[in-house]
Motif scaffolding. Structure first.
Motif, PDB file in Angstrom:
ATOM      1  N   VAL B 340     -34.341  60.386 -23.013  1.00 43.15           N
ATOM      2  CA  VAL B 340     -33.639  59.320 -23.589  1.00 43.15           C
ATOM      3  C   VAL B 340     -34.498  58.275 -22.942  1.00 43.15           C
ATOM      4  O   VAL B 340     -35.320  58.172 -22.166  1.00 43.15           O
ATOM      5  N   LEU B 341     -34.074  56.886 -23.663  1.00 41.75           N
ATOM      6  CA  LEU B 341     -34.640  55.620 -23.244  1.00 41.75           C
ATOM      7  C   LEU B 341     -33.537  55.051 -22.448  1.00 41.75           C
ATOM      8  O   LEU B 341     -32.365  55.176 -22.852  1.00 41.75           O
ATOM      9  N   LEU B 342     -33.550  54.050 -21.277  1.00 42.01           N
ATOM     10  CA  LEU B 342     -32.713  53.307 -20.981  1.00 42.01           C
ATOM     11  C   LEU B 342     -33.409  51.845 -20.797  1.00 42.01           C
ATOM     12  O   LEU B 342     -34.449  51.518 -20.714  1.00 42.01           O
ATOM     13  N   THR B 343     -32.438  50.989 -21.562  1.00 40.99           N
ATOM     14  CA  THR B 343     -32.810  49.657 -21.535  1.00 40.99           C
ATOM     15  C   THR B 343     -31.550  48.621 -21.374  1.00 40.99           C
ATOM     16  O   THR B 343     -30.434  48.981 -21.389  1.00 40.99           O
ATOM     17  N   VAL B 344     -31.642  47.289 -21.767  1.00 41.77           N
ATOM     18  CA  VAL B 344     -30.475  46.627 -21.523  1.00 41.77           C
ATOM     19  C   VAL B 344     -29.660  46.573 -22.771  1.00 41.77           C
ATOM     20  O   VAL B 344     -30.220  46.851 -23.710  1.00 41.77           O
ATOM     21  N   SER B 345     -28.223  46.059 -22.773  1.00 40.81           N
ATOM     22  CA  SER B 345     -27.577  46.309 -23.829  1.00 40.81           C
ATOM     23  C   SER B 345     -27.406  45.054 -24.517  1.00 40.81           C
ATOM     24  O   SER B 345     -27.165  44.886 -25.752  1.00 40.81           O
ATOM     25  N   ALA B 346     -27.510  43.958 -23.921  1.00 39.72           N
ATOM     26  CA  ALA B 346     -27.492  42.649 -24.317  1.00 39.72           C
ATOM     27  C   ALA B 346     -28.316  41.533 -23.485  1.00 39.72           C
ATOM     28  O   ALA B 346     -28.901  42.223 -22.431  1.00 39.72           O
ATOM     29  N   PRO B 347     -28.922  40.322 -23.989  1.00 36.87           N
ATOM     30  CA  PRO B 347     -29.520  39.630 -23.184  1.00 36.87           C
ATOM     31  C   PRO B 347     -28.919  39.303 -21.769  1.00 36.87           C
ATOM     32  O   PRO B 347     -29.866  38.964 -20.782  1.00 36.87           O
ATOM     33  N   GLY B 348     -27.757  39.180 -21.761  1.00 42.75           N
ATOM     34  CA  GLY B 348     -27.139  39.095 -20.365  1.00 42.75           C
ATOM     35  C   GLY B 348     -25.629  39.288 -20.460  1.00 42.75           C
ATOM     36  O   GLY B 348     -25.332  40.107 -21.391  1.00 42.75           O
ATOM     37  N   ARG B 349     -24.864  38.357 -19.582  1.00 38.97           N
ATOM     38  CA  ARG B 349     -23.617  38.449 -19.612  1.00 38.97           C
ATOM     39  C   ARG B 349     -22.799  37.915 -20.826  1.00 38.97           C
ATOM     40  O   ARG B 349     -23.678  37.176 -21.357  1.00 38.97           O
ATOM     41  N   ALA B 350     -21.734  38.131 -21.023  1.00 40.57           N
ATOM     42  CA  ALA B 350     -21.170  37.461 -22.362  1.00 40.57           C
ATOM     43  C   ALA B 350     -21.435  35.841 -22.267  1.00 40.57           C
ATOM     44  O   ALA B 350     -21.091  35.293 -21.240  1.00 40.57           O
ATOM     45  N   PRO B 351     -21.710  35.098 -23.300  1.00 40.92           N
ATOM     46  CA  PRO B 351     -21.886  33.694 -23.290  1.00 40.92           C
ATOM     47  C   PRO B 351     -20.457  32.931 -22.865  1.00 40.92           C
ATOM     48  O   PRO B 351     -19.670  33.389 -23.574  1.00 40.92           O
ATOM     49  N   GLU B 352     -20.695  31.863 -22.290  1.00 43.58           N
ATOM     50  CA  GLU B 352     -19.416  31.018 -21.881  1.00 43.58           C
ATOM     51  C   GLU B 352     -19.078  30.450 -23.370  1.00 43.58           C
ATOM     52  O   GLU B 352     -19.906  30.054 -23.958  1.00 43.58           O
ATOM     53  N   GLY B 353     -17.782  30.192 -23.383  1.00 43.41           N
ATOM     54  CA  GLY B 353     -16.988  29.716 -24.643  1.00 43.41           C
ATOM     55  C   GLY B 353     -16.972  30.535 -25.652  1.00 43.41           C
ATOM     56  O   GLY B 353     -17.400  31.451 -25.521  1.00 43.41           O
ATOM     57  N   TYR B 354     -16.466  29.895 -26.892  1.00 43.43           N
ATOM     58  CA  TYR B 354     -16.177  30.736 -28.118  1.00 43.43           C
ATOM     59  C   TYR B 354     -16.795  30.374 -29.262  1.00 43.43           C
ATOM     60  O   TYR B 354     -16.466  30.606 -30.223  1.00 43.43           O
ATOM     61  N   ALA B 355     -17.981  29.383 -29.043  1.00 44.11           N
ATOM     62  CA  ALA B 355     -18.550  28.946 -30.242  1.00 44.11           C
ATOM     63  C   ALA B 355     -19.662  30.052 -30.778  1.00 44.11           C
ATOM     64  O   ALA B 355     -20.198  29.967 -32.060  1.00 44.11           O
ATOM     65  N   SER B 356     -20.022  30.863 -30.177  1.00 44.96           N
ATOM     66  CA  SER B 356     -20.916  32.194 -30.551  1.00 44.96           C
ATOM     67  C   SER B 356     -20.307  33.534 -30.169  1.00 44.96           C
ATOM     68  O   SER B 356     -19.680  33.657 -29.166  1.00 44.96           O
ATOM     69  N   THR B 357     -20.774  34.494 -30.558  1.00 46.90           N
ATOM     70  CA  THR B 357     -20.441  35.882 -30.488  1.00 46.90           C
ATOM     71  C   THR B 357     -21.592  36.513 -29.563  1.00 46.90           C
ATOM     72  O   THR B 357     -21.656  37.793 -29.485  1.00 46.90           O
ATOM     73  N   GLY B 358     -22.590  35.715 -29.136  1.00 44.28           N
ATOM     74  CA  GLY B 358     -23.574  36.085 -28.349  1.00 44.28           C
ATOM     75  C   GLY B 358     -24.813  36.813 -29.393  1.00 44.28           C
ATOM     76  O   GLY B 358     -24.674  36.322 -30.351  1.00 44.28           O
ATOM     77  N   ASP B 359     -25.718  37.450 -28.719  1.00 42.67           N
ATOM     78  CA  ASP B 359     -27.386  37.613 -29.277  1.00 42.67           C
ATOM     79  C   ASP B 359     -27.244  39.176 -29.423  1.00 42.67           C
ATOM     80  O   ASP B 359     -27.159  39.774 -28.350  1.00 42.67           O
ATOM     81  N   SER B 360     -27.653  39.656 -30.663  1.00 39.74           N
ATOM     82  CA  SER B 360     -27.808  40.977 -30.872  1.00 39.74           C
ATOM     83  C   SER B 360     -29.179  41.550 -30.755  1.00 39.74           C
ATOM     84  O   SER B 360     -29.744  42.406 -31.371  1.00 39.74           O
ATOM     85  N   ARG B 361     -30.281  40.849 -30.011  1.00 41.73           N
ATOM     86  CA  ARG B 361     -31.588  40.924 -30.298  1.00 41.73           C
ATOM     87  C   ARG B 361     -31.974  42.397 -29.724  1.00 41.73           C
ATOM     88  O   ARG B 361     -33.145  42.862 -29.775  1.00 41.73           O
ATOM     89  N   PHE B 362     -31.181  42.540 -28.679  1.00 40.04           N
ATOM     90  CA  PHE B 362     -31.611  44.104 -28.068  1.00 40.04           C
ATOM     91  C   PHE B 362     -30.843  45.404 -28.810  1.00 40.04           C
ATOM     92  O   PHE B 362     -30.924  46.374 -28.282  1.00 40.04           O
TER      93      PHE B 362
END
Lengths: 414, 414
Positions: B340-362
């Protein structure tokens, strides 16, 4: 019965001698005349919105009744969906509307597009099946009730009824047209297709619907590989005679033709179509089977009784066979000097009676290969016979160009 | 909040110390307690049928609200489908019922599974987004309201919310689970996935749902390729630290780990995810756009305004890039010594606030590759962080075996 030509209607509309509303009215008159005997429709819009503009304005379209429409019920040919009214149009219907076309009526389908026959009659072959599963769409175009209709093919549900009814049928490359909003039988096989009065009509419509103008090109002289299928039970003599007649006419019109045979690998691939279709259909229709088994028609019920026992490993193996065969076919055609293959569209004329929708054995392999197929009626006496033009995946233009060439040669022949 | 473990509940049910009805009642109690603050549900069955038997009896499941249910509305996170009641269960729901599970509730989704945020709150990270689009499913499992929930991923809509909410998320191989009856955004990318309290729970459920027992295997020591992504903007330091922490723990537990990098080709493939997704979404949502544009949420409306201008040729080219990258990845992994490969699931912790659902780039590249991905929470202080395990196409078992190994190593660590 004279068929309605999409290109002729559009030419009159563009010349100003026919309005879109008049064109649709003309279609409705034809429906009023022929529908009582043909029974191609399950619902017709009593008061359709007819756009004044758009490249398909004035063109009434029949929509196979497994395709979602927001303005008409979608009943899947089954009592389980009696009066079922979807919220949304399938993307293919939204696209037709955007082009100015009028999705006027829902056409009959065998239940869930399997093989239990419909009530529809074959306008060109009294006493014989119109084929299936897209029975109403093929019959409506054949009877001159509509210039264009949508069908779907998982085995042979576009090419076969088109051939039986003496119209042009196009099964485009897999996923050229989105099957979103179309009741699923097999997600790796289900393919949207068109019925029209001519290959020229079909090419014009497909280019517009797909948003790919390059699909609609003038006919050129094709290099043809003549395929007498030997990967399954042979065709009937009449079908082979029609194929030979088509060959002779095409050759006389200047086409380069040579024999073409498929490697043995394709015999195996042909067999595996059923594994893929059956495994997926058991999942796709799980709710219908689990909750409404007694309401399923007998052939579909028996099919699901057995197809749900297929193992995942058998399915995976069949998918690998199909994948490999698609690559082989691509390489074979790429390395050949051929534009298209020419073969039979069906084993013979439409079978007599209404107990069966006929046999898809000359369509299933090509559906699984995902390659574009066009059936063109061959001139001759008696119930219709078609020949099938097949091109490489993604080369729908070439399949239609060759179909137009054949169509012209058939018309011009001495 | 304690999460509900599917395997623990099933063990108690099999031991006779808990009945399926009691198990579902327990789930309902948890919902009554936490739902007012989390808002993970849009509909809950007030009187669910609880089968007494079946390998998932007693297991209440959350169903993302773009998945058709015959007994509950399916509203797509959009006012356009307010109170919309499908006729049929999606095959995945029918399958759950057949296994004895109880599809108890519909979970919140961003409108049509795009990126306009929901009202759902992150149970593990107050003040931060739960991610999206499968927000309700991730949050419901994280809050201990359900032992299992269904989501879908087109970009990063399973792995990202699972990582943000500190639960296990599985995005299986493309089409391992049928997306029939699931509202389509992109037919070549949409993938059904699962949320659960642990990798062991998720593997057990996936094996049953897919009808592939081989998916649920005991943990073995994996050979891991550590991938610090460089095919797009780098991850945040906290995410990279969590990845390194996971590596250290796994190494201490005996895993063989070496650095892994992707050839440049994958940078290009990464870029083309958007071309494919956007071209297809413009078609998939044509009816909604043409007839209800003003009712679409702002981010989706703007997305469709632009995505409908993508040319077919650009889409075809992107599909070829994706196809080539899938083959390259298969060959690279096949010729490596890695499980298997092991990598990050997301760019970081959940972003603060509710204006965005975060980033799917990984996540986007792996969705496009169709390969199985599992996110596992990494132990540590503060809002959750996950690491992502990736295996070869079709090798969901290996991804889950490695995820189970990591999970155990994380729990056992000194």
């Amino acid at each position: 019965m004279t068929m309605l030509s999409l290109l002729s209607m559009r030419a009159r509309i563009e010349a100003g001698s026919l309005t879109p509303a008049e064109a649709v009215a003309l279609t409705r008159d034809a429906i009023a005349e022929h529908e009582p005997s043909i029974r191609a429709f399950v619902a017709t819009d009593p008061d359709p919105h007819v756009p004044d503009t758009g490249p398909l304005s004035g063109i009434a379209v029949g929509i196979k009744d497994i395709i979602d429409t927001a303005h008409l019920p979608t009943q899947m040919g089954s009592s389980i969906y009696r009066d079922w009214q979807p919220r949304a149009d399938a993307p293919i219907v939204a696209r037709l509307k955007r082009l100015g076309a009028v999705p006027l009526a829902k056409t009959t389908t065998t239940a869930f597009a399997f093989i239990d026959p419909t009530e529809t009659r074959n306008p060109r072959a009294p006493g014989r099946t119109p084929g299936g599963s897209s029975a109403g769409s093929a019959a409506a175009v054949a009877a001159g009730m509509l210039p264009l209709a949508l069908g779907t093919q998982t085995g042979g549900s576009v090419i076969r009824p088109a051939a039986y009814c003496g119209v042009v049928g196009v099964k485009p490359s897999f996923r050229l047209l989105p099957t979103v909003g179309v009741k699923c039988f097999s997600w790796t096989l289900d393919t949207l297709g068109l019925f029209a009065a001519s290959a020229a009509d079909a090419a014009h419509a497909l280019a517009l619907i797909a948003g790919r103008p390059e699909i609609d090109q003038p006919a050129t002289v094709p290099r043809i590989g003549l395929l007498i299928p030997d990967y399954c039970e042979a065709a009937e003599p009449e079908a082979l005679e029609a194929l030979d007649r088509a060959r002779a006419i095409a050759e006389a019109a200047g086409a380069g033709i040579r024999a073409f045979t498929l490697p043995d690998e394709f015999r195996h691939a042909f067999d595996e179509h059923a594994t893929i279709q059956d495994f997926e259909s058991a999942q796709a229709l799980a709710w219908e089977y689990e909750t409404h088994r007694d309401s399923l028609p007998p052939l579909l019920r028996a099919h699901l009784d057995t197809s749900r026992t297929i193992e995942a490993a058998a399915y995976d193996a069949a998918r690998r066979v199909a994948h490999h065969a698609r690559r082989s076919l691509r390489d074979i055609l790429r390395n050949s000097d051929l534009d298209v293959l020419l073969t039979v569209s069906a084993p013979g004329r439409a079978p007599e009676g209404y107990a069966s929708t006929g046999d898809s054995r000359f369509n299933r392999l090509w559906t699984m290969m995902g390659v574009p197929c066009v059936t063109v009626p061959v001139p001759g006496e008696g119930p219709p016979l078609g020949v099938q033009v097949i091109a490489r995946f993604g080369d729908d233009a070439r399949a239609l160009v060759a179909a137009k060439f054949l169509e012209k040669a058939f018309t011009d022949r001495p």
